[in-house]
Structures are given as structure tokens and as C-alpha cells.
Design a protein around this motif. Sequence first.
Motif, PDB file in Angstrom:
ATOM      1  N   ALA A  42      31.945  51.222  59.080  1.00 50.91           N
ATOM      2  CA  ALA A  42      30.564  51.388  58.565  1.00 50.91           C
ATOM      3  C   ALA A  42      29.687  51.834  59.772  1.00 50.91           C
ATOM      4  O   ALA A  42      28.739  52.514  59.388  1.00 50.91           O
ATOM      5  N   ASP A  43      30.257  51.366  60.732  1.00 47.14           N
ATOM      6  CA  ASP A  43      29.081  51.565  62.053  1.00 47.14           C
ATOM      7  C   ASP A  43      29.907  52.265  63.049  1.00 47.14           C
ATOM      8  O   ASP A  43      30.747  52.037  63.545  1.00 47.14           O
ATOM      9  N   PRO A  44      29.454  53.763  63.178  1.00 45.73           N
ATOM     10  CA  PRO A  44      30.104  54.734  64.318  1.00 45.73           C
ATOM     11  C   PRO A  44      30.170  53.821  65.719  1.00 45.73           C
ATOM     12  O   PRO A  44      31.240  54.459  66.311  1.00 45.73           O
ATOM     13  N   LEU A  45      29.174  53.344  65.887  1.00 46.88           N
ATOM     14  CA  LEU A  45      29.122  52.913  67.288  1.00 46.88           C
ATOM     15  C   LEU A  45      30.235  51.953  67.570  1.00 46.88           C
ATOM     16  O   LEU A  45      31.048  52.101  68.468  1.00 46.88           O
ATOM     17  N   THR A  46      30.538  50.918  66.780  1.00 52.22           N
ATOM     18  CA  THR A  46      31.601  50.011  66.657  1.00 52.22           C
ATOM     19  C   THR A  46      32.865  50.595  66.687  1.00 52.22           C
ATOM     20  O   THR A  46      33.737  50.364  67.382  1.00 52.22           O
ATOM     21  N   ALA A  47      33.064  51.625  65.648  1.00 49.84           N
ATOM     22  CA  ALA A  47      34.308  52.277  65.700  1.00 49.84           C
ATOM     23  C   ALA A  47      34.883  53.136  66.664  1.00 49.84           C
ATOM     24  O   ALA A  47      35.840  53.067  67.273  1.00 49.84           O
ATOM     25  N   GLU A  48      33.818  53.766  67.651  1.00 44.74           N
ATOM     26  CA  GLU A  48      34.052  54.443  68.762  1.00 44.74           C
ATOM     27  C   GLU A  48      34.362  53.626  69.905  1.00 44.74           C
ATOM     28  O   GLU A  48      35.307  53.871  70.689  1.00 44.74           O
ATOM     29  N   SER A  49      33.719  52.439  69.950  1.00 43.40           N
ATOM     30  CA  SER A  49      33.791  51.681  71.013  1.00 43.40           C
ATOM     31  C   SER A  49      35.230  51.092  70.850  1.00 43.40           C
ATOM     32  O   SER A  49      35.872  50.777  71.756  1.00 43.40           O
ATOM     33  N   LEU A  50      35.838  50.566  69.808  1.00 40.39           N
ATOM     34  CA  LEU A  50      37.104  50.167  69.517  1.00 40.39           C
ATOM     35  C   LEU A  50      38.193  51.041  70.034  1.00 40.39           C
ATOM     36  O   LEU A  50      39.163  50.857  70.561  1.00 40.39           O
ATOM     37  N   LEU A  51      37.783  52.313  69.472  1.00 39.95           N
ATOM     38  CA  LEU A  51      38.713  53.322  69.896  1.00 39.95           C
ATOM     39  C   LEU A  51      38.770  53.761  71.363  1.00 39.95           C
ATOM     40  O   LEU A  51      40.114  53.779  72.022  1.00 39.95           O
ATOM     41  N   LEU A  52      37.797  53.639  71.997  1.00 44.13           N
ATOM     42  CA  LEU A  52      37.890  53.933  73.445  1.00 44.13           C
ATOM     43  C   LEU A  52      38.475  52.788  74.378  1.00 44.13           C
ATOM     44  O   LEU A  52      39.521  52.621  75.091  1.00 44.13           O
ATOM     45  N   GLY A  53      38.192  51.353  73.735  1.00 40.32           N
ATOM     46  CA  GLY A  53      38.937  50.395  74.271  1.00 40.32           C
ATOM     47  C   GLY A  53      40.484  50.390  74.173  1.00 40.32           C
ATOM     48  O   GLY A  53      41.137  49.651  75.029  1.00 40.32           O
ATOM     49  N   ALA A  54      40.784  50.836  73.100  1.00 40.34           N
ATOM     50  CA  ALA A  54      42.171  50.784  72.630  1.00 40.34           C
ATOM     51  C   ALA A  54      42.932  51.592  73.464  1.00 40.34           C
ATOM     52  O   ALA A  54      44.123  51.619  74.165  1.00 40.34           O
ATOM     53  N   LEU A  55      42.350  52.919  73.894  1.00 40.49           N
ATOM     54  CA  LEU A  55      42.900  53.982  74.764  1.00 40.49           C
ATOM     55  C   LEU A  55      43.067  53.441  76.124  1.00 40.49           C
ATOM     56  O   LEU A  55      43.950  53.871  76.852  1.00 40.49           O
TER      57      LEU A  55
END
Length: 348
Positions: free
Chosen positions: A213-226
Motif C-alpha cells: 500500500a505504501d510505495p516508499l516501504t515497498a521500495e525500501s524493502l526491495l532495495l534492502g533485499a537486493l
Amino acid sequence: MPPAVYGARGDVEPVAAPAARLRALGAEVRVRAPPDEVFAEPLDRTGVPVAPFERPRRSPEAAPAASGPGRPWDHAPMGATGEHARLWVADGSPQVELLSARFQRFAFDRHSHEQLSVGVIEQGAEGLHMAGGKVVVPAGQLVIINPGQVHTGFAAEEAGWRYRMFYFDTAMVGELAREHLGARDVWFTETAVQDPGLFARLRSVHREQEGAADPLTAESLLLGALEAVLRRHARTGRAAAAGPGGARGGPDLARRVLHDRWTEPVTVAELSAAADMPRASLIAAFRRAYGLPPHAYLLRLRANRARRLLLEGRRPAEVAAAAGFADQAHLTRVCKRYFGVTPGAIRA
């Protein structure tokens, strides 16, 4: 949401199913709004629905519980839930594509991805044929495939396999690698990786992307995973075995022609002239450099371009014409062979 087929037993398959298969379940196929979703209602012998039809809810299977302490994956039997697949662009970043799928009889043809492919095997086991031989990735392990690395994909167990994949754009990978490892060029030596902590993290991040629901959180999670994948398992520098990036000479000149003219008919004679090599020698050298002969490489190139157009929301018939396919049926067959999903399921 992708087009879905809802079966008489309540199964959900986000891939197209033949009408004959639905009739075998005692179902009548009816098209309702939205027009790209097909619903199958169970009927009695008189042709009357046996119960009021209700659209099935998302199965709790999407978030299975851990099977025991320290085991973040599910070892329970997979059961006869049917094959399904969904491919979509992450809400948190247009540079990341996501796949959630379960396959049993389906097998991928030889292909490669332009992105870095990282996934988690949730149940069963996946087998891959690669340049170095056969690799089996069981439940609880990561699968990591370098960009351009040719491979297949098939069930290594009778029950099949269920998995989640991230496809990270190489520009994104290079940016994070330079920031955290001091070099843009990275590669991975192992296809099957045992790392329980990272497995649990990637699985959790992938699930979060399904309802972000929150693009900021979603992108942060993806960057952290990579970042975690790069820090724990990447090697810096170029490696000939990691992909075709280092190929030079005639095959590279032929490859450039294919990239420049990927929507047009191209002949072996034209490639041979561009590479300044005899036709037979060029085909053999091209296969050694890129893992595929020129015609298969061009088909893969068109398939990847078509996937991008479909993810942008363009209609399959339009994409088939724009990407150089004979017709929409040809596009459908190629998407299924390479990506495990139909064009309708890619339009997420």
C-alpha cells in the motif's frame, strides 16, 4: 489482478485453461465483467448451477506457516492445487519484476533473463539444466541466475515446485553494487544457495509486494533485499561464465544486428556478412558465446521485449504485432514456454 480461471473446486489458476478442461470438471464457461476474467460455475445434470456462484477469496496458502523452529519454509505435501503463475511489476519499483508460481508438469525451454534472477523455493524442488550441468534447488534454498545465463526449469520432484522470484534490473544491481561493494560488475558462482536467514527475508519481502500500500516501504524493502543478496553472495569483477557480456568479434557483431533489428526478419546470410564469418562457423561460435543459436536468441529477445510491453498494460494482440510475432497465438505459446504464464497473466 491477472486474468484468472476459477474452477469448480474453488481452485484459482491465474493462467488460461482450455475449455475442454473446464467441461471435464462439469463446468460451463461464461465471460463476465471484467471481460478478461473467465469464471467456471459447477452445474447439475440439468445445466443449473448447483449453488450460488461466489468469487473465491485468496487462498491462505499464499502465506503458509513455518513448519517448525528455524524452518522458514513449508515441508507439508503440496497437494493437487493445480499449476498457477502470476508475473507483475513491483509497485515499489519499476526496475523489479516479480513472479509467484507453482508448477508440476510444466517445464521451461532453454532461455535466459536480461535481469538478475533471485528466488526462493517454498515447496518441492526445481531442477535446472545449465552450462555446468544439472542443478537441483530444494525447498528452503535460494536460486540465483546471472543475467544472460541460459537455463531450463523443471520439476525435480513428482509433486512439482512452488516458488517466488525477483527479477532485478541490471542498472539497479550495478547501482547498489557500486555503492556497497565498490564495483558495478558483479556475478554469482552458485545457483543453489543455502542461506536460511536470507531465504526468510526474501520470502517475507516478496509477500509484502503482493499487497503493497505504501510505495516508499515497498521500495525500501526491495532495495534492502537486493543489498543483502549482493553483500552475502556476490563476487565483484567480470566472469566469462556469468554471461555473454565479454563476448567479442564476429558473434558480438551478429548479436548487435539482432538487437538493432529485433522486430524484423533477419537471415543467416545477413548475420554472416555482418560478422564476416562463414554461416556454419558463425552459428557454432554464436552458440558458444551466448548459449543459444541466433534464431533462438532472437526469439528470446522478442519474448523479453513483449513481456515489457505487456507489463505496461498493452493488449496481447497489439504486443504480438509490435514484437515481431506471427500472431497472438504465437506470442501466447512463447510466453508460456519462456515465462510460464500466458500474456493475460502478465498483464497484472
